[in-house]
Design an enzyme around this catalytic site. Structure first.
Site, PDB file in Angstrom:
ATOM      1  CB  SER A 160      57.562  85.486 -75.758  1.00 51.46           C
ATOM      2  OG  SER A 160      58.368  85.551 -76.925  1.00 51.46           O
ATOM      3  CE1 TYR A 173      55.625  90.446 -77.229  1.00 48.01           C
ATOM      4  CE2 TYR A 173      57.592  89.080 -77.183  1.00 48.01           C
ATOM      5  CZ  TYR A 173      56.237  89.218 -77.378  1.00 48.01           C
ATOM      6  OH  TYR A 173      55.479  88.116 -77.719  1.00 48.01           O
TER       7      TYR A 173
HETATM    8  P1  NAD Z   1      47.915  88.324 -82.722  1.00 50.99           P
HETATM    9  O1  NAD Z   1      48.270  89.750 -82.893  1.00 50.99           O
HETATM   10  O2  NAD Z   1      47.180  87.629 -83.792  1.00 50.99           O
HETATM   11  O3  NAD Z   1      47.135  88.082 -81.362  1.00 50.99           O
HETATM   12  C1  NAD Z   1      47.108  88.967 -80.278  1.00 50.99           C
HETATM   13  C2  NAD Z   1      45.675  89.133 -79.862  1.00 50.99           C
HETATM   14  O4  NAD Z   1      45.607  89.890 -78.656  1.00 50.99           O
HETATM   15  C3  NAD Z   1      44.859  89.887 -80.921  1.00 50.99           C
HETATM   16  O5  NAD Z   1      43.638  89.189 -81.126  1.00 50.99           O
HETATM   17  C4  NAD Z   1      44.611  91.241 -80.281  1.00 50.99           C
HETATM   18  O6  NAD Z   1      43.401  91.829 -80.706  1.00 50.99           O
HETATM   19  C5  NAD Z   1      44.585  90.853 -78.802  1.00 50.99           C
HETATM   20  N1  NAD Z   1      44.868  91.994 -77.938  1.00 50.99           N
HETATM   21  C6  NAD Z   1      45.920  92.835 -77.983  1.00 50.99           C
HETATM   22  N2  NAD Z   1      45.821  93.764 -77.023  1.00 50.99           N
HETATM   23  C7  NAD Z   1      44.690  93.491 -76.341  1.00 50.99           C
HETATM   24  C8  NAD Z   1      44.039  94.096 -75.239  1.00 50.99           C
HETATM   25  N3  NAD Z   1      44.543  95.185 -74.627  1.00 50.99           N
HETATM   26  N4  NAD Z   1      42.881  93.544 -74.784  1.00 50.99           N
HETATM   27  C9  NAD Z   1      42.361  92.465 -75.393  1.00 50.99           C
HETATM   28  N5  NAD Z   1      42.919  91.858 -76.443  1.00 50.99           N
HETATM   29  C10 NAD Z   1      44.076  92.368 -76.918  1.00 50.99           C
HETATM   30  O7  NAD Z   1      49.307  87.583 -82.473  1.00 50.99           O
HETATM   31  P2  NAD Z   1      49.655  86.181 -81.808  1.00 50.99           P
HETATM   32  O8  NAD Z   1      50.998  85.851 -82.320  1.00 50.99           O
HETATM   33  O9  NAD Z   1      48.546  85.205 -81.946  1.00 50.99           O
HETATM   34  O10 NAD Z   1      49.826  86.609 -80.279  1.00 50.99           O
HETATM   35  C11 NAD Z   1      49.217  85.916 -79.210  1.00 50.99           C
HETATM   36  C12 NAD Z   1      50.171  85.894 -78.039  1.00 50.99           C
HETATM   37  O11 NAD Z   1      51.330  85.133 -78.406  1.00 50.99           O
HETATM   38  C13 NAD Z   1      50.692  87.250 -77.612  1.00 50.99           C
HETATM   39  O12 NAD Z   1      50.686  87.322 -76.188  1.00 50.99           O
HETATM   40  C14 NAD Z   1      52.114  87.277 -78.123  1.00 50.99           C
HETATM   41  O13 NAD Z   1      52.933  88.131 -77.371  1.00 50.99           O
HETATM   42  C15 NAD Z   1      52.490  85.816 -78.000  1.00 50.99           C
HETATM   43  N6  NAD Z   1      53.608  85.338 -78.815  1.00 50.99           N
HETATM   44  C16 NAD Z   1      53.547  85.336 -80.170  1.00 50.99           C
HETATM   45  C17 NAD Z   1      54.622  84.842 -80.897  1.00 50.99           C
HETATM   46  C18 NAD Z   1      54.617  84.794 -82.405  1.00 50.99           C
HETATM   47  O14 NAD Z   1      55.670  84.528 -83.011  1.00 50.99           O
HETATM   48  N7  NAD Z   1      53.498  85.006 -83.073  1.00 50.99           N
HETATM   49  C19 NAD Z   1      55.750  84.357 -80.245  1.00 50.99           C
HETATM   50  C20 NAD Z   1      55.783  84.370 -78.852  1.00 50.99           C
HETATM   51  C21 NAD Z   1      54.694  84.853 -78.141  1.00 50.99           C
END
Ligand code: NAD
Length: 271
Positions: A160, A173
């Protein structure tokens, strides 16, 4: 498979570009947001995809989308914080496809996004268990699989911008994601000579369910957009396409790197 799906598969196949033709790719958190976009991007490049997540409805729906575009996908329920689930996941991919070439360890949670005095140690433990320990476990067993195959492989993790920056509420986080940036440097050193590359993508603010859950309403995104040089939020596909690139031979000389994909949001001194 219905007739409708079969004809869509034939039509969709014509559009596959094939940068990862025949490769087997595992995506965690593949049912929603960035993971879903990555699954579709990998399939578009001709990869056979396995996608994992805790909720079967979402991963099954994404697998169905891949089938509709003419690709191959296997949905597997797994909780990445559980070691037995990771072992079972990789064994299942191997049973089904006979190999593993690429892993995109993307599952993650925001956790209790509040100032540190308003977090409990259980909040911290949950974020670390999924975002850090879950990726550590995934990488360990994926590297083991690559070593058994003797084929090398590529690993990409979702870190991130908050590994490098900070936000009020991000202590747990940011700690989990910052540790991922440190983790990959060691693994890159340990297995580079076995043809194994490992890199992180550090997304900026991407329009996903997670980003929406962190803010009260859509208007709260406006200050972020104003501070972003390209003047928009990221789309999940912006990250999925980089995940494809890092998995491909185009990125063959890149390892141990944490790459910001944030429209310039975290350029130092911007504010
Ligand atoms: P999201 O919530 O749509 O995706 C996260 C996914 O991880 C979901 O499908 C959830 O079911 C799955 N998940 C969570 N815990 C889990 C577990 N214990 N076992 C298996 N699956 C699990 O959100 P996103 O934004 O697509 O997030 C994806 C990644 O991107 C994450 O690692 C998040 O930290 C990172 N991220 C997101 C952003 C943003 O702005 N959206 C920014 C930086 C990093």
């Amino acid at each position: 498979m219905t007739k409708h799906v079969d004809s869509a598969r034939t039509a969709g196949r014509k559009h596959l570009e094939g940068k990862l033709e025949g490769k087997v790719v595992l995506v965690t958190g593949g049912g929603t947001g960035i993971g879903r976009a990555a699954v579709l991007a990998y399939a578009r490049e001709g990869a056979k995809v396995a996608l994992a997540g805790r909720r079967s409805a979402e991963i099954d729906a994404t697998a169905h989308e891949v089938a509709l575009m003419g690709g191959e996908a296997l949905a597997i329920t797994a909780d990445v914080s559980r070691e037995e689930d990771i072992r079972r996941l990789i064994a299942r991919v191997n049973d089904h496809y006979g190999r593993l070439d690429v892993a995109f360890n993307n599952a993650g949670i925001l956790g209790n996004f509040a100032p540190i005095t308003q977090q409990t140690s259980a909040d911290f433990d949950e974020v670390i268990a999924i975002n850090l320990r879950g990726v550590w476990l995934s990488v360990k067993y994926q590297v083991e699989a690559f070593l058994v195959q003797r084929t090398g492989g590529a690993i990409i993790n979702t870190s991130s911008w908050l590994a490098k920056g900070a936000s009020v509420g991000s202590s747990s986080y940011s700690a989990s994601k910052g540790a991922l940036d440190a983790l990959i440097r060691a693994v890159a050193l340990e297995y580079g000579d076995q043809g194994i590359r490992i890199n992180n993508i550090n997304p900026g603010i991407i329009d996903t369910p997670m980003a929406h859950s962190s803010l009260p309403d859509a208007s709260a995104f406006m200050p972020f957009i104003a501070h972003t040089p390209v003047k928009r939020l990221g789309e999940p596909k912006d990250i999925g396409d980089v995940a494809v690139w890092l998995a491909s031979d185009d990125a063959r000389f890149i390892t141990g790197q944490s790459i910001l994909v944030d429209g310039g949001y975290t350029i130092a001194g911007l504010r």
